[in-house]
Each structure stands twice: as structure tokens, then as C-alpha cells.
Write an enzyme that holds these catalytic residues in place. Sequence first.
Site, PDB file in Angstrom:
ATOM      1  N   GLU A  88      33.476  22.242 -11.145  1.00 25.38           N
ATOM      2  CA  GLU A  88      32.926  21.003 -11.711  1.00 25.38           C
ATOM      3  C   GLU A  88      33.330  20.731 -13.162  1.00 25.38           C
ATOM      4  O   GLU A  88      32.485  20.471 -14.020  1.00 25.38           O
ATOM      5  CB  GLU A  88      31.392  21.030 -11.562  1.00 25.38           C
ATOM      6  CG  GLU A  88      30.951  21.183 -10.116  1.00 25.38           C
ATOM      7  CD  GLU A  88      29.460  21.451  -9.927  1.00 25.38           C
ATOM      8  OE1 GLU A  88      28.712  21.389 -10.912  1.00 25.38           O
ATOM      9  OE2 GLU A  88      29.047  21.727  -8.787  1.00 25.38           O
ATOM     10  N   GLU A  96      30.251  23.475   0.382  1.00 31.34           N
ATOM     11  CA  GLU A  96      28.908  23.000   0.026  1.00 31.34           C
ATOM     12  C   GLU A  96      28.492  21.777   0.851  1.00 31.34           C
ATOM     13  O   GLU A  96      27.903  20.830   0.335  1.00 31.34           O
ATOM     14  CB  GLU A  96      28.833  22.689  -1.470  1.00 31.34           C
ATOM     15  CG  GLU A  96      29.284  23.857  -2.334  1.00 31.34           C
ATOM     16  CD  GLU A  96      28.995  23.671  -3.815  1.00 31.34           C
ATOM     17  OE1 GLU A  96      28.159  22.843  -4.169  1.00 31.34           O
ATOM     18  OE2 GLU A  96      29.615  24.404  -4.615  1.00 31.34           O
TER      19      GLU A  96
HETATM   20  O1  G3I Z   1      16.114  32.911 -10.059  1.00 28.06           O
HETATM   21  C1  G3I Z   1      14.909  32.173 -10.153  1.00 28.06           C
HETATM   22  C2  G3I Z   1      13.796  32.978  -9.601  1.00 28.06           C
HETATM   23  O2  G3I Z   1      13.621  34.127 -10.389  1.00 28.06           O
HETATM   24  C3  G3I Z   1      12.525  32.116  -9.562  1.00 28.06           C
HETATM   25  O3  G3I Z   1      11.532  32.827  -8.908  1.00 28.06           O
HETATM   26  C4  G3I Z   1      12.784  30.820  -8.830  1.00 28.06           C
HETATM   27  C5  G3I Z   1      11.566  29.923  -8.805  1.00 28.06           C
HETATM   28  O4  G3I Z   1      11.881  28.600  -9.063  1.00 28.06           O
HETATM   29  O5  G3I Z   1      13.844  30.148  -9.437  1.00 28.06           O
HETATM   30  C6  G3I Z   1      15.028  30.912  -9.344  1.00 28.06           C
HETATM   31  O6  G3I Z   1      16.156  30.245  -9.783  1.00 28.06           O
HETATM   32  C7  G3I Z   1      16.571  29.113  -9.051  1.00 28.06           C
HETATM   33  C8  G3I Z   1      17.827  29.462  -8.252  1.00 28.06           C
HETATM   34  O7  G3I Z   1      18.340  28.290  -7.689  1.00 28.06           O
HETATM   35  C9  G3I Z   1      17.553  30.453  -7.141  1.00 28.06           C
HETATM   36  O8  G3I Z   1      16.665  29.928  -6.216  1.00 28.06           O
HETATM   37  C10 G3I Z   1      16.872  28.058 -10.077  1.00 28.06           C
HETATM   38  O9  G3I Z   1      15.656  27.654 -10.687  1.00 28.06           O
HETATM   39  C11 G3I Z   1      17.537  26.877  -9.437  1.00 28.06           C
HETATM   40  O10 G3I Z   1      17.983  25.987 -10.459  1.00 28.06           O
HETATM   41  C12 G3I Z   1      18.742  27.355  -8.672  1.00 28.06           C
HETATM   42  O11 G3I Z   1      19.312  26.241  -8.078  1.00 28.06           O
HETATM   43  C13 G3I Z   1      20.627  26.406  -7.569  1.00 28.06           C
HETATM   44  C14 G3I Z   1      21.581  25.501  -8.353  1.00 28.06           C
HETATM   45  O12 G3I Z   1      22.873  25.536  -7.773  1.00 28.06           O
HETATM   46  C15 G3I Z   1      21.730  25.956  -9.785  1.00 28.06           C
HETATM   47  O13 G3I Z   1      22.342  27.203  -9.845  1.00 28.06           O
HETATM   48  C16 G3I Z   1      20.611  26.025  -6.102  1.00 28.06           C
HETATM   49  O14 G3I Z   1      19.849  27.004  -5.378  1.00 28.06           O
HETATM   50  C17 G3I Z   1      22.034  25.999  -5.563  1.00 28.06           C
HETATM   51  O15 G3I Z   1      22.019  25.467  -4.258  1.00 28.06           O
HETATM   52  C18 G3I Z   1      22.889  25.083  -6.442  1.00 28.06           C
HETATM   53  O16 G3I Z   1      24.216  25.154  -5.988  1.00 28.06           O
HETATM   54  C19 G3I Z   1      25.165  24.306  -6.649  1.00 28.06           C
HETATM   55  C20 G3I Z   1      26.516  24.996  -6.625  1.00 28.06           C
HETATM   56  O17 G3I Z   1      26.414  26.272  -7.173  1.00 28.06           O
HETATM   57  C21 G3I Z   1      27.569  24.151  -7.351  1.00 28.06           C
HETATM   58  N1  G3I Z   1      27.635  22.810  -6.819  1.00 28.06           N
HETATM   59  C22 G3I Z   1      26.366  22.094  -6.756  1.00 28.06           C
HETATM   60  C23 G3I Z   1      25.346  22.938  -5.976  1.00 28.06           C
HETATM   61  C24 G3I Z   1      24.073  22.176  -5.802  1.00 28.06           C
HETATM   62  O18 G3I Z   1      23.499  21.962  -7.052  1.00 28.06           O
END
Ligand code: G3I
Length: 381
Positions: free
Chosen positions: A164, A269
Site C-alpha cells: 500500500e 485479500e
Molecule cells: O493485537 C490486539 C489484541 O491484543 C487485542 O486484544 C485486540 C482487541 O481489539 O486487538 C488486537 O489487535 C487488532 C488486530 O487486528 C488483531 O486482531 C488490531 O486492533 C486491529 O487493528 C487489527 O486489524 C487488522 C488490520 O489489518 C490492521 O493490522 C485486521 O485484523 C486485518 O484484517 C487488516 O488487514 C489488512 C492487511 O494487512 C493489509 N490490507 C488491508 C487489510 C484490511 O485492513
Amino acid sequence: MKTIKNTILAMALVCFALSGCSKTTVETEAPATLKSALADKFYIGTALNQAQFTGVDTASIRLIKEQFSAIVPENCMKSEVIHPEEGRFDFTQADRFVDFGEANNLFITGHCLIWHSQTPQWLFVDEQGKDVSREVLIERMKNHITAVVSRYKGKIKGWDVVNEAILDDGSYRESKFYTIIGEEFIPLAFQFAHEADPDVELYYNDYSMANEGKRNGVVAMVKSIQEKGIRIDGIGMQGHIGMQYPAIEEFEKSLTAFAALGVNVMITELDLTVLPSPQGDVGADVAQTVKYQQEMNPYPDGLPKEVEAAWTARFNEFFKLFFKYQDKITRVTLWGVSDGDSWKNDWPVFGRTDYALLFDRNYQPKPIVNLIISESELTGF
Ligand code: G3I
């Protein structure tokens, strides 16, 4: 005419007639799965979360083993997880993810080495909290990439090296990598990854790739990597799609423009949201969220039949496109196994109920699964 693989072929062989014994034997051929039906076309992959690769979510694990031939980590290889502090790596989850893939003979993609998001802030600043110099950031980037890629050398077969980095208008995103290093950060990242594992495939991955501006920006950026003689094997077109966006013709234009660069194309994705979009219909920028409103969550208890039918038809159109370009596409990866796992339930509006994946909340295949399987039969070369 070819038989449809997804029907259970039950053959009653009367042994008495064939061999003189008195028993009746029923032989059944296992029903086709996504993995078996698509084996001669492209890998069919899914993103894994922690509960899956650590063995907790057994219902998902059954589906992963049965239906998918490739995996990518949804979160556990992002730099904030794997490299939380300078000089300290935490490979605990990533190792388990890779072990899971190896144990189940799955094609493993790493996600992702360099991304503006989910990157620990220490990477960009010095002890006073000021931006580090270009040289220091290049050195830190090299150190990160070298450590991660070499740890999984020979196990991980392809890496999303840069994620990205181009905006919808084709310009470079003004991330810290860009503002401190300049656009050179992209070829440098590919070069460092190649040096760490000369055999691994290297990909650029992005969303909204059907946009003309982004298409042109990505084409120019990939050409500039190629002109420097640096390895790049593929372009990942993130498939975070909706019922109206993108126009499939525009997606196709990007797919063919990328393939014309001589690299593989991957649909990464992939998920299809059925929910209304509060902010215009494009993107996957995790930073853009919107407050919950009831009217933005119209199907908390299930999809009406006509909406489900429209969703199936829309997904089917995309798979028909993937079949059309099966000589250019090496992998199609869903962003999750079943609806309950999907990030779309919480983005861009937290707490909604979406239906974005191929398996429902009870881990049952949706009608689209059999459609993909049966149409794959008709689209061989
Ligand atoms: O790790 C913490 C955990 O300790 C806590 O208990 C939990 C409670 O909310 O949050 C956890 O972190 C979350 C993580 O996902 C794991 O579930 C983050 O808040 C959350 O922001 C994170 O979201 C991910 C996001 O990327 C940001 O990394 C999504 O699952 C994931 O599907 C999404 O994937 C991205 C790709 O990597 C890149 N392209 C876009 C795609 C969708 O956004």
C-alpha cells in the site's frame, strides 16, 4: 461433457456379479473441494488468524485443510508484532503460523515486510523522538527485512515486500518511509529481500487497484524496479470489493496492465462486503473508520434471499474473470475463512454483521463455493 465434480459419485459395485462374493460394496469418491477443483488453475488461499494457526479454532482448521492450498498471516507477521522494539524480535506467533503451513503442505506467503501501518514508531525516530536520517532508516529497514526473510528461507515461498505505498491518484503515499528515504525505499526493500533469500518470490500488494490513477502509478513504480534490474515477481491486487465497486471492467484493465509487465498477478485479500458504505465505495485504509449507526447494519440476523442471490452473482462474476485470466493469475486468496472472522464486521464501521467470505458463521459453504467448483470444470484450457 465433463461430469460435475461436486456431486458425490456413489457407485454400487455388486461384488456378487463381478467376483462371485456375496457382499455389496459401495465406493464413494470424495466430493470436490475448492483446492481440488482449482488445482490446475491457481492456488486458492486464505488468511489465518491466531486461533487458527495455534489449533484453537478447530472448525476453521478443518476447512483450511480441506479447501485451501495456500495461506497468508492476517496479522502475526506485521512489524509491530514481529519487531516491537529495536533489537528485539518476537517470532512466537510467526513460527507457529509457518509450522502450520508446513505441516499441512500449504503454499506460504509472508505478509508484510514494509507497510506504513502497524509499524512500531521506534523504527522512524531517534532517542529524542526526532525523525532518523535517511541512512539510519535504510539500515533499520535492511535489518528488519534481512532478519525476517532469512528466518523463513525455504519455508515462505513469497513475500508481500511492500504494501500500500501508492495512493489512488498514482502518487506515492507520504509515509515515513517515503518522506525520510524517498521513493527509493521500494526498490531497496525488494533488493534487501532478494539478498536475504534469492529463491523467494517478491510481490507488491495494494488495494483499490481498479482505480485508473493507482493502476498507472503502480505500473510506473513496478517498471522502475524492473529497470534497475531488481527482482519483482508479482503484483497482489487486494480484492476488498463491494456490490457496486469496483467496476469489473476497470478491475480487468488493471489485471491485464499488470500482467503486461511480465509479472504474475495475485488476487489477494479477497472479500465481498454486502453492507452499505458510509464513505464512498473504495478502499481498505484501516485508519478510516466511521461511527456505528443502526441503518449501516441492515442484516444483523441474516441475509434476505434476494440479497444473498445478488451477492453470489457478484462474487461469481469475479471468479469468472479469474478463470478467464487463469494463465496470468497464480493465486486467489480470501481474507479469512468464514464470515465470523472477517475484518469487514469491524471496518469501516465497528460492530456490524457482514457476510463477506465463502463460508458462513457456522462454517458451512455458501452456494458460491459449489458454483466456483462447477464452473472451474468448464473453464480449463
Ligand atoms: O493485537 C490486539 C489484541 O491484543 C487485542 O486484544 C485486540 C482487541 O481489539 O486487538 C488486537 O489487535 C487488532 C488486530 O487486528 C488483531 O486482531 C488490531 O486492533 C486491529 O487493528 C487489527 O486489524 C487488522 C488490520 O489489518 C490492521 O493490522 C485486521 O485484523 C486485518 O484484517 C487488516 O488487514 C489488512 C492487511 O494487512 C493489509 N490490507 C488491508 C487489510 C484490511 O485492513
